[in-house]
Motif scaffolding. Structure first.
Motif, PDB file in Angstrom:
ATOM      1  N   HIS A 171       0.850  -1.189   0.000  1.00 17.26           N
ATOM      2  CA  HIS A 171       0.000   0.000   0.000  1.00 17.26           C
ATOM      3  C   HIS A 171       0.890   1.244   0.000  1.00 17.26           C
ATOM      4  CE1 HIS A 171      -3.875  -2.069   1.695  1.00 17.26           C
ATOM      5  NE2 HIS A 171      -3.551  -2.464   0.478  1.00 17.26           N
ATOM      6  N   TYR A 179      -6.480   0.571   1.335  1.00 16.67           N
ATOM      7  CA  TYR A 179      -5.356   1.357   0.817  1.00 16.67           C
ATOM      8  C   TYR A 179      -5.388   2.770   1.388  1.00 16.67           C
ATOM      9  CZ  TYR A 179      -2.366   3.878  -2.464  1.00 16.67           C
ATOM     10  OH  TYR A 179      -1.387   4.678  -3.025  1.00 16.67           O
ATOM     11  N   THR A 194      -5.387   0.400  -5.283  1.00 22.76           N
ATOM     12  CA  THR A 194      -5.804   1.694  -4.739  1.00 22.76           C
ATOM     13  C   THR A 194      -7.316   1.837  -4.585  1.00 22.76           C
ATOM     14  OG1 THR A 194      -5.826   2.656  -6.970  1.00 22.76           O
ATOM     15  CG2 THR A 194      -3.773   2.798  -5.725  1.00 22.76           C
TER      16      THR A 194
END
Length: 272
Positions: free
Chosen positions: A182, A204, A199
């Motif tokens: 992440h 995230y 994402t």
């Protein structure tokens, strides 16, 4: 009444403490403490690195072939660096040969540094791994891989980090370990190594918000210890290389604290 602790006990045993890696053993003992261990199992981590200023001045950064302008007269002679191109390939510090030239960002001054790295678990913000390396330009990613490989963690984990870690090699290495990277997307003039498959998830965004806690580890060290530079020269790598010869060190153990002492206290400590 117990006798007053004598500071020379630490001063005389400083090199012994460094050579036996007391700090790493103490850190491992803290992590194994029965009150701490229940807080550590986690699948969510963050990583970051910082520059640690070496105990060497830029005046000691001299050409390896022995050329270059000599220092001016006096105890702290002047030296003109104007128009001189310096790099780790052609120059080395005579005080601390293991230190490398680095800077935090464009536009800032370069300094002789090492690199410090920390991994925290996101739930409680506790540091679970730490290491120090030479600053090589890719040290943060190499150290991040090594620390994550040695962690006791869940089979599927996440690792938050800033854009320095957004490279294909690092993302691939994390994937091979079962870790979802992440990391902040580095899309300025290049293509990010992660895409919407990572994402788009809420996790995230959470990792990106919480990853900033890792900077608190470095901040606490600089605030509590009141210093941003080590009190020794050299670096002992994983290959067991010996430390460089240390320069004279103030008896107080911290260069910043030493400068704040009054003159009479410095003289008293130096004559012990």
């Amino acid at each position: 009444m117990a006798p007053v602790w004598d500071v020379t006990v630490f001063t005389k045993n400083r090199d012994r403490l460094l050579g036996t890696e007391v700090a790493s053993k103490f850190f491992a003992a803290v992590l194994a403490d029965p009150e701490v261990k229940p807080l550590l199992p986690s699948a969510y981590f963050s990583v970051a690195g910082t520059l640690i200023e070496a105990w060497a001045s830029m005046k000691s950064f001299r050409p390896k072939d022995g050329s270059g302008e000599a220092l001016g007269p006096g105890r702290n002679g002047e030296r003109d660096f104007h128009a001189e191109k310096r790099s780790d390939e052609t120059h080395a510090s005579t005080t601390d040969p293991d230190a490398r030239l680095a800077r935090k960002s464009n536009g800032q001054a370069s300094k002789l540094c090492y690199a410090g790295h920390v991994v925290i678990e996101n739930r409680h913000g506790l540091a679970v791994a730490a290491t120090t390396t030479q600053e090589t330009g890719i040290a943060e990613r190499d150290a991040g891989e090594a620390m994550m490989a040695g962690l006791d963690r869940a089979a599927r984990s996440t690792l938050g980090g800033y854009k320095t870690y957004d490279t294909r090699a690092f993302v691939r290495a994390m994937g091979d370990m079962g870790v979802t990277p992440h990391v902040t997307q580095h899309a300025n003039g290049r293509r990010s190594a992660i895409d919407g498959r990572t994402t788009r998830h809420l996790g995230y965004a959470v990792s990106q918000r919480i990853r900033k806690r890792v900077e608190e580890v470095f901040g606490r060290r600089k605030e509590i210890r009141a210093c941003a530079a080590p009190c020794c020269a050299g670096w002992s790598g994983s290959d067991g290389a010996s430390r460089s010869a240390s320069p004279p060190k103030p008896p107080s153990g911290c260069r910043s604290c030493w400068r704040r002492l009054p003159d009479w206290r410095r003289q008293q400590a130096s004559t012990r």
